[in-house]
Design a protein around this motif. Structure first.
Motif, PDB file in Angstrom:
ATOM      1  N   HIS A 186      15.995 -31.555 -13.973  1.00 31.28           N
ATOM      2  CA  HIS A 186      16.851 -32.378 -13.153  1.00 31.28           C
ATOM      3  C   HIS A 186      18.410 -32.363 -13.674  1.00 31.28           C
ATOM      4  O   HIS A 186      18.574 -32.033 -14.893  1.00 31.28           O
ATOM      5  N   HIS A 190      23.663 -35.311 -18.083  1.00 36.57           N
ATOM      6  CA  HIS A 190      22.905 -34.338 -18.833  1.00 36.57           C
ATOM      7  C   HIS A 190      21.926 -33.532 -18.069  1.00 36.57           C
ATOM      8  O   HIS A 190      21.720 -33.603 -16.783  1.00 36.57           O
ATOM      9  N   GLU A 213      19.041 -37.386 -11.086  1.00 37.95           N
ATOM     10  CA  GLU A 213      19.094 -38.857 -11.807  1.00 37.95           C
ATOM     11  C   GLU A 213      20.640 -39.213 -11.721  1.00 37.95           C
ATOM     12  O   GLU A 213      21.656 -38.361 -11.503  1.00 37.95           O
ATOM     13  N   THR A 251      22.067 -34.685 -13.765  1.00 38.89           N
ATOM     14  CA  THR A 251      22.135 -36.215 -13.654  1.00 38.89           C
ATOM     15  C   THR A 251      23.658 -36.581 -13.176  1.00 38.89           C
ATOM     16  O   THR A 251      24.390 -35.992 -14.178  1.00 38.89           O
ATOM     17  N   GLN A 304      19.297 -45.931 -15.978  1.00 40.63           N
ATOM     18  CA  GLN A 304      19.125 -44.489 -15.210  1.00 40.63           C
ATOM     19  C   GLN A 304      18.279 -44.796 -13.719  1.00 40.63           C
ATOM     20  O   GLN A 304      17.526 -45.733 -13.833  1.00 40.63           O
TER      21      GLN A 304
HETATM   22 NI    NI Z   1      17.193 -37.348 -17.468  1.00 43.60          NI
END
Ligand code: NI
Length: 269
Positions: free
Chosen positions: A164, A39, A234, A166, A209
């Protein structure tokens, strides 16, 4: 606009601003090509000119659909996530600061900043990577926002951009577990966000995560340049739901901690 073109533009801007993210990407892409994005996250304010729905509209035009809603009580945020029919398209996570829950001073600053964004930008997807329209930045204002909300201060300094990207850990060939990914990052000299533990979320919650600590970069203020935390990278590992399908949502409690990756305080630790 095709979403791939938009994501390439966002990625180029993100890695130019955060050279460390590019280093992490290169480290993983040696053995895990291609790297799949789980994402991409955006931050904004709940002003009706730029709120979650406004940013989301650009993605909806590219085929994205609203999926989950999240409330972050402690950080005073609301967020939604969006998915595309193409399973390889990254999910899009957009949060907004609930400005009315803060001081009048903060609300006035935010309003003035948004007043600076040209109408043309507000109407086009270029808003998503338009950065700060409110130049020059004041370090004094940045610090006064920081006292109330790290998120507001971050938005003031960096504006509209990808907060960010990921890495989808499920799709990595080199590693199966998030803990292996974290060890690999640490061994290669990267610092991880340890707020709420190195791994946020559990297999039972179907999402784990972790993230690097936001790189401190030099930002030009009216009063001179200052090093402040920018963006992080991430890593997400998803688990199957009882129906056998991978969980595609987010966990508010974990994301509350992940938001702290850009905290000025934690980045000094
Ligand atoms: Ni995130």
């Amino acid at each position: 606009m095709e979403y791939q073109i938009l994501f390439n533009t966002l990625w180029n801007e993100y890695t130019q601003r955060n050279p460390e993210a590019l280093k992490v990407y290169q480290l993983f892409s040696q053995k895990n090509s291609p790297i799949i994005n789980d994402h991409i996250a955006f931050r904004t304010f709940n002003d009706p000119r730029v709120n979650v729905n406004v940013l989301a509209h650009f993605f909806e035009k590219m085929g994205y659909k609203a999926c989950g809603e999240y409330h972050f009580q402690q950080k005073k945020l609301f967020a939604k996530h969006y998915e595309h029919a193409d399973p390889l398209a990254p999910k899009v996570f957009i949060s907004e600061l609930l400005t009315e829950k803060f001081s009048q001073e903060l609300q006035d600053i935010v309003k003035k900043c948004i007043d600076c964004i040209p109408d043309k930008t507000l109407k086009s997807e270029t808003l998503l990577y338009s950065g700060v329209a409110w130049q020059p930045l004041s370090y004094h204002v940045y610090q006064s926002l920081l006292k109330e909300s790290e998120y507001a201060a971050w938005m003031y300094a960096f504006g509209f951009c990808a907060n960010h990207f990921t890495v989808n850990v499920n799709e990595l060939k080199q590693f199966n577990e998030l803990s292996e990914v974290n060890d690999f990052l640490l061994k290669n000299g990267f610092k991880l966000n340890t707020s709420g533990g190195m791994i946020k979320g559990t297999p039972e919650e179907c999402l784990e995560q972790s993230s690097t600590l936001a790189e401190e970069i030099e930002v030009k203020f009216d009063e001179g340049s200052h090093k402040i935390p920018s963006c992080y990278y991430e890593f997400a590992k998803r688990y199957k739901l009882a129906n056998g399908e991978l969980y595609t949502g987010f966990i508010a409690a974990s994301a509350d901690k992940i938001f702290e990756s850009t905290d000025v305080k934690s980045s000094k630790m």
